[in-house]
Design a protein around this motif. Structure first.
Motif, short mmCIF file in Angstrom:
data_model
loop_
_atom_site.label_atom_id
_atom_site.label_comp_id
_atom_site.label_asym_id
_atom_site.label_seq_id
_atom_site.Cartn_x
_atom_site.Cartn_y
_atom_site.Cartn_z
N ALA A 1 0.75 -1.07 0.20
CA ALA A 1 -0.03 0.02 -0.09
C ALA A 1 0.97 1.34 -0.06
N ALA A 2 1.91 1.30 0.64
CA ALA A 2 2.84 2.33 0.76
C ALA A 2 3.63 2.77 -0.60
N ALA A 3 3.85 1.39 -1.36
CA ALA A 3 4.41 1.78 -2.47
C ALA A 3 3.68 2.09 -3.61
N MET A 4 2.22 2.18 -3.42
CA MET A 4 1.30 2.48 -4.73
C MET A 4 1.27 3.88 -4.70
N PRO A 5 0.87 4.23 -6.10
CA PRO A 5 0.61 5.70 -6.55
C PRO A 5 -0.34 6.27 -5.57
N SER A 6 -0.64 7.64 -5.28
CA SER A 6 -1.63 8.03 -4.58
C SER A 6 -3.18 8.30 -5.18
N SER A 7 -3.06 7.98 -6.63
CA SER A 7 -4.20 8.06 -7.29
C SER A 7 -4.34 7.14 -8.53
N GLY A 8 -5.34 7.16 -8.94
CA GLY A 8 -5.58 6.08 -10.12
C GLY A 8 -5.80 4.75 -9.76
N PRO A 9 -5.99 3.83 -10.62
CA PRO A 9 -6.39 2.56 -10.34
C PRO A 9 -5.07 1.85 -9.52
N ARG A 10 -5.44 1.31 -8.47
CA ARG A 10 -4.50 0.43 -7.81
C ARG A 10 -5.04 -0.94 -7.22
N SER A 11 -3.85 -1.79 -7.77
CA SER A 11 -4.25 -3.13 -7.07
C SER A 11 -2.98 -3.89 -6.45
N ILE A 12 -3.18 -4.77 -5.61
CA ILE A 12 -2.33 -5.70 -4.81
C ILE A 12 -2.90 -6.92 -5.32
N VAL A 13 -1.63 -7.88 -5.66
CA VAL A 13 -1.72 -9.27 -5.87
C VAL A 13 -0.96 -9.91 -4.78
N LEU A 14 -1.62 -10.60 -3.94
CA LEU A 14 -1.01 -11.36 -3.09
C LEU A 14 -0.96 -13.02 -3.13
N VAL A 15 0.24 -13.39 -3.35
CA VAL A 15 0.73 -14.53 -3.85
C VAL A 15 1.03 -15.46 -2.60
N SER A 16 0.15 -16.45 -2.11
CA SER A 16 0.67 -17.31 -0.89
C SER A 16 0.89 -18.56 -1.33
N ASP A 17 1.95 -19.38 -0.41
CA ASP A 17 2.08 -20.73 -0.60
C ASP A 17 1.16 -21.67 -0.12
N GLY A 18 -0.10 -21.23 0.49
CA GLY A 18 -1.12 -21.91 1.10
C GLY A 18 -0.96 -22.34 2.43
N GLU A 19 0.16 -21.97 2.92
CA GLU A 19 0.16 -21.94 4.55
C GLU A 19 -0.40 -21.15 5.28
N TYR A 20 -0.80 -21.30 6.62
CA TYR A 20 -1.38 -20.27 7.21
C TYR A 20 -0.43 -19.45 7.66
N ASN A 21 -0.38 -18.25 7.47
CA ASN A 21 0.64 -17.24 7.63
C ASN A 21 0.07 -15.93 8.46
N CYS A 22 -0.97 -16.04 9.04
CA CYS A 22 -1.51 -14.92 9.50
C CYS A 22 -0.97 -14.42 10.89
N SER A 23 0.28 -14.57 11.05
CA SER A 23 0.99 -13.97 12.25
C SER A 23 0.88 -12.42 12.27
N PRO A 24 1.06 -11.87 13.61
CA PRO A 24 0.89 -10.49 13.68
C PRO A 24 1.74 -9.81 12.37
N PRO A 25 1.28 -8.46 12.07
CA PRO A 25 -0.05 -8.11 12.21
C PRO A 25 -0.97 -8.92 11.28
N ASP A 26 -2.21 -9.09 11.84
CA ASP A 26 -3.07 -9.76 10.96
C ASP A 26 -3.44 -9.02 9.90
N PRO A 27 -3.51 -9.98 8.67
CA PRO A 27 -3.69 -9.29 7.28
C PRO A 27 -4.98 -8.82 7.25
N CYS A 28 -6.10 -9.53 7.89
CA CYS A 28 -7.59 -8.86 7.95
C CYS A 28 -7.62 -7.47 8.51
#
Length: 71
Positions: A9-36
């Protein structure tokens, strides 16, 4: 994953269309901070973006957590 979302989010431009593509290995990695929590935090801060999540080899233990991600 939460830290990765913040960095993306910090690396995205401040305007225009913005997307984040999150690629996971399928492991449960929700250690702090919680992604939700980070996703809710970013939305509250006005970060207007679309997140695409791709999971490889997602097993039955990891699937419920990915469905909980904010949309």
């Amino acid at each position: 994953m939460g830290n990765a979302l913040r960095e993306a989010a910090a690396a995205m431009p401040s305007s225009g269309p913005r997307s984040i593509v999150l690629v996971s290995d399928g492991e449960y990695n929700c250690s702090p901070p919680d992604p939700c929590e980070v996703a809710r935090e970013l939305k509250t801060q006005g970060v207007d973006s679309v997140m695409h999540a791709i999971g490889f080899a997602v097993d039955s233990a990891a699937a419920p957590s990915s469905r909980a991600w904010p949309r």
